[in-house]
Design a protein around this motif. Structure first.
Motif, PDB file in Angstrom:
ATOM      1  N   MET A  82      15.690  -1.338  -2.150  1.00 58.78           N
ATOM      2  CA  MET A  82      14.298  -0.960  -2.312  1.00 58.78           C
ATOM      3  C   MET A  82      14.213   0.494  -2.762  1.00 58.78           C
ATOM      4  O   MET A  82      14.946   1.345  -2.285  1.00 58.78           O
ATOM      5  N   ILE A  83      13.306   0.755  -3.654  1.00 63.17           N
ATOM      6  CA  ILE A  83      13.091   2.106  -4.165  1.00 63.17           C
ATOM      7  C   ILE A  83      12.224   2.867  -3.158  1.00 63.17           C
ATOM      8  O   ILE A  83      11.167   2.371  -2.750  1.00 63.17           O
ATOM      9  N   PRO A  84      12.659   4.066  -2.751  1.00 62.11           N
ATOM     10  CA  PRO A  84      11.885   4.831  -1.773  1.00 62.11           C
ATOM     11  C   PRO A  84      10.504   5.224  -2.314  1.00 62.11           C
ATOM     12  O   PRO A  84      10.389   5.844  -3.368  1.00 62.11           O
ATOM     13  N   LYS A  85       9.480   4.860  -1.568  1.00 56.52           N
ATOM     14  CA  LYS A  85       8.106   5.154  -1.986  1.00 56.52           C
ATOM     15  C   LYS A  85       7.841   6.654  -2.027  1.00 56.52           C
ATOM     16  O   LYS A  85       7.100   7.139  -2.884  1.00 56.52           O
ATOM     17  N   GLY A  86       8.475   7.397  -1.120  1.00 55.07           N
ATOM     18  CA  GLY A  86       8.291   8.843  -1.093  1.00 55.07           C
ATOM     19  C   GLY A  86       8.791   9.500  -2.375  1.00 55.07           C
ATOM     20  O   GLY A  86       8.156  10.422  -2.906  1.00 55.07           O
ATOM     21  N   THR A  87       9.917   9.014  -2.867  1.00 57.13           N
ATOM     22  CA  THR A  87      10.474   9.550  -4.112  1.00 57.13           C
ATOM     23  C   THR A  87       9.555   9.242  -5.289  1.00 57.13           C
ATOM     24  O   THR A  87       9.292  10.103  -6.137  1.00 57.13           O
ATOM     25  N   VAL A  88       9.043   8.026  -5.327  1.00 61.19           N
ATOM     26  CA  VAL A  88       8.138   7.628  -6.407  1.00 61.19           C
ATOM     27  C   VAL A  88       6.873   8.473  -6.357  1.00 61.19           C
ATOM     28  O   VAL A  88       6.419   8.990  -7.391  1.00 61.19           O
ATOM     29  N   LYS A  89       6.322   8.655  -5.179  1.00 57.95           N
ATOM     30  CA  LYS A  89       5.102   9.455  -5.047  1.00 57.95           C
ATOM     31  C   LYS A  89       5.354  10.896  -5.476  1.00 57.95           C
ATOM     32  O   LYS A  89       4.542  11.494  -6.184  1.00 57.95           O
ATOM     33  N   ARG A  90       6.503  11.460  -5.085  1.00 59.22           N
ATOM     34  CA  ARG A  90       6.839  12.830  -5.478  1.00 59.22           C
ATOM     35  C   ARG A  90       6.931  12.945  -6.997  1.00 59.22           C
ATOM     36  O   ARG A  90       6.391  13.881  -7.589  1.00 59.22           O
ATOM     37  N   LEU A  91       7.590  11.990  -7.643  1.00 57.32           N
ATOM     38  CA  LEU A  91       7.709  12.003  -9.104  1.00 57.32           C
ATOM     39  C   LEU A  91       6.339  11.877  -9.768  1.00 57.32           C
ATOM     40  O   LEU A  91       6.061  12.536 -10.777  1.00 57.32           O
ATOM     41  N   MET A  92       5.487  11.034  -9.201  1.00 59.33           N
ATOM     42  CA  MET A  92       4.138  10.890  -9.746  1.00 59.33           C
ATOM     43  C   MET A  92       3.374  12.206  -9.610  1.00 59.33           C
ATOM     44  O   MET A  92       2.723  12.654 -10.551  1.00 59.33           O
ATOM     45  N   LYS A  93       3.446  12.832  -8.427  1.00 61.25           N
ATOM     46  CA  LYS A  93       2.724  14.076  -8.171  1.00 61.25           C
ATOM     47  C   LYS A  93       3.196  15.200  -9.092  1.00 61.25           C
ATOM     48  O   LYS A  93       2.409  16.064  -9.459  1.00 61.25           O
ATOM     49  N   GLU A  94       4.482  15.176  -9.468  1.00 53.32           N
ATOM     50  CA  GLU A  94       5.024  16.205 -10.362  1.00 53.32           C
ATOM     51  C   GLU A  94       4.426  16.114 -11.763  1.00 53.32           C
ATOM     52  O   GLU A  94       4.531  17.060 -12.535  1.00 53.32           O
TER      53      GLU A  94
ATOM     54  N   THR B  92       1.099  14.990 -12.429  1.00 53.83           N
ATOM     55  CA  THR B  92      -0.360  14.941 -12.448  1.00 53.83           C
ATOM     56  C   THR B  92      -0.921  15.894 -11.397  1.00 53.83           C
ATOM     57  O   THR B  92      -0.241  16.224 -10.414  1.00 53.83           O
ATOM     58  N   ASN B  93      -2.145  16.302 -11.630  1.00 55.87           N
ATOM     59  CA  ASN B  93      -2.856  17.097 -10.626  1.00 55.87           C
ATOM     60  C   ASN B  93      -3.782  16.224  -9.800  1.00 55.87           C
ATOM     61  O   ASN B  93      -4.466  16.714  -8.912  1.00 55.87           O
ATOM     62  N   MET B  94      -3.812  14.943 -10.098  1.00 61.97           N
ATOM     63  CA  MET B  94      -4.685  14.011  -9.392  1.00 61.97           C
ATOM     64  C   MET B  94      -4.039  13.561  -8.084  1.00 61.97           C
ATOM     65  O   MET B  94      -2.820  13.672  -7.897  1.00 61.97           O
ATOM     66  N   ASN B  95      -4.860  13.031  -7.186  1.00 64.26           N
ATOM     67  CA  ASN B  95      -4.345  12.432  -5.961  1.00 64.26           C
ATOM     68  C   ASN B  95      -3.680  11.101  -6.306  1.00 64.26           C
ATOM     69  O   ASN B  95      -4.047  10.444  -7.286  1.00 64.26           O
ATOM     70  N   ILE B  96      -2.732  10.704  -5.493  1.00 65.72           N
ATOM     71  CA  ILE B  96      -1.990   9.458  -5.703  1.00 65.72           C
ATOM     72  C   ILE B  96      -2.272   8.540  -4.518  1.00 65.72           C
ATOM     73  O   ILE B  96      -1.987   8.883  -3.374  1.00 65.72           O
ATOM     74  N   SER B  97      -2.837   7.371  -4.795  1.00 65.36           N
ATOM     75  CA  SER B  97      -3.134   6.433  -3.701  1.00 65.36           C
ATOM     76  C   SER B  97      -1.873   5.683  -3.287  1.00 65.36           C
ATOM     77  O   SER B  97      -0.937   5.515  -4.080  1.00 65.36           O
ATOM     78  N   THR B  98      -1.868   5.227  -2.063  1.00 68.80           N
ATOM     79  CA  THR B  98      -0.761   4.431  -1.545  1.00 68.80           C
ATOM     80  C   THR B  98      -0.578   3.170  -2.365  1.00 68.80           C
ATOM     81  O   THR B  98       0.548   2.777  -2.681  1.00 68.80           O
ATOM     82  N   GLU B  99      -1.705   2.554  -2.757  1.00 71.46           N
ATOM     83  CA  GLU B  99      -1.637   1.316  -3.542  1.00 71.46           C
ATOM     84  C   GLU B  99      -0.981   1.559  -4.895  1.00 71.46           C
ATOM     85  O   GLU B  99      -0.230   0.715  -5.381  1.00 71.46           O
ATOM     86  N   SER B 100      -1.258   2.715  -5.506  1.00 70.25           N
ATOM     87  CA  SER B 100      -0.664   2.993  -6.818  1.00 70.25           C
ATOM     88  C   SER B 100       0.847   3.187  -6.697  1.00 70.25           C
ATOM     89  O   SER B 100       1.608   2.737  -7.560  1.00 70.25           O
ATOM     90  N   VAL B 101       1.283   3.831  -5.624  1.00 67.03           N
ATOM     91  CA  VAL B 101       2.721   4.008  -5.391  1.00 67.03           C
ATOM     92  C   VAL B 101       3.378   2.646  -5.180  1.00 67.03           C
ATOM     93  O   VAL B 101       4.418   2.341  -5.779  1.00 67.03           O
ATOM     94  N   GLU B 102       2.770   1.809  -4.359  1.00 66.33           N
ATOM     95  CA  GLU B 102       3.321   0.480  -4.084  1.00 66.33           C
ATOM     96  C   GLU B 102       3.409  -0.359  -5.357  1.00 66.33           C
ATOM     97  O   GLU B 102       4.397  -1.057  -5.587  1.00 66.33           O
ATOM     98  N   LYS B 103       2.377  -0.278  -6.191  1.00 65.70           N
ATOM     99  CA  LYS B 103       2.367  -1.045  -7.435  1.00 65.70           C
ATOM    100  C   LYS B 103       3.461  -0.558  -8.379  1.00 65.70           C
ATOM    101  O   LYS B 103       4.161  -1.359  -8.998  1.00 65.70           O
ATOM    102  N   LEU B 104       3.605   0.762  -8.497  1.00 66.10           N
ATOM    103  CA  LEU B 104       4.636   1.312  -9.374  1.00 66.10           C
ATOM    104  C   LEU B 104       6.031   0.943  -8.863  1.00 66.10           C
ATOM    105  O   LEU B 104       6.905   0.591  -9.662  1.00 66.10           O
ATOM    106  N   VAL B 105       6.246   0.989  -7.562  1.00 66.59           N
ATOM    107  CA  VAL B 105       7.530   0.575  -6.991  1.00 66.59           C
ATOM    108  C   VAL B 105       7.817  -0.882  -7.345  1.00 66.59           C
ATOM    109  O   VAL B 105       8.927  -1.228  -7.755  1.00 66.59           O
ATOM    110  N   GLU B 106       6.809  -1.729  -7.233  1.00 67.50           N
ATOM    111  CA  GLU B 106       6.953  -3.149  -7.580  1.00 67.50           C
ATOM    112  C   GLU B 106       7.345  -3.312  -9.057  1.00 67.50           C
ATOM    113  O   GLU B 106       8.261  -4.072  -9.392  1.00 67.50           O
TER     114      GLU B 106
END
Length: 99
Positions: A1-13, A15-29
């Protein structure tokens, strides 16, 4: 499984926007699906060359194969694409297969 924390960190790097939990989960999928599909295609490429090791070139070829398949899907999917355009897309896809 891909770590959600890593994906969220990469997304945050990126964009300046907030990242929802659902968006992280969808991208991991999506990423997990991409990895599975790419591995299966890369394995087929390695087997064609009678190898037991997947190499970088097998992965690179997967992108070309996905592009070729997508072009054919677009050409076949709709009647809105005229016959000449459809034939052009099929020729383009066959040329990509030769590369």
């Amino acid at each position: 499984m891909i770590p959600k924390g890593t994906v969220k960190r990469l997304m945050k790097e990126n964009t300046n926007m907030n990242i929802s939990t659902e968006s992280v989960e969808k991208l991991v999928e999506i990423l997990q699906e991409y990895i599975v599909t790419t591995t299966i295609l890369a394995e087929e490429n390695a087997k064609k060359d009678k190898r037991k090791t997947i190499k970088a070139r097998d992965i690179e070829y997967c992108d070309e194969e996905r592009l070729r398949v997508k072009i054919v899907e677009i050409a076949d999917r709709t009647e809105k694409v005229n016959i000449l355009t459809r034939e052009f897309l099929k020729v383009l896809a066959s040329e990509l297969k030769r590369i």
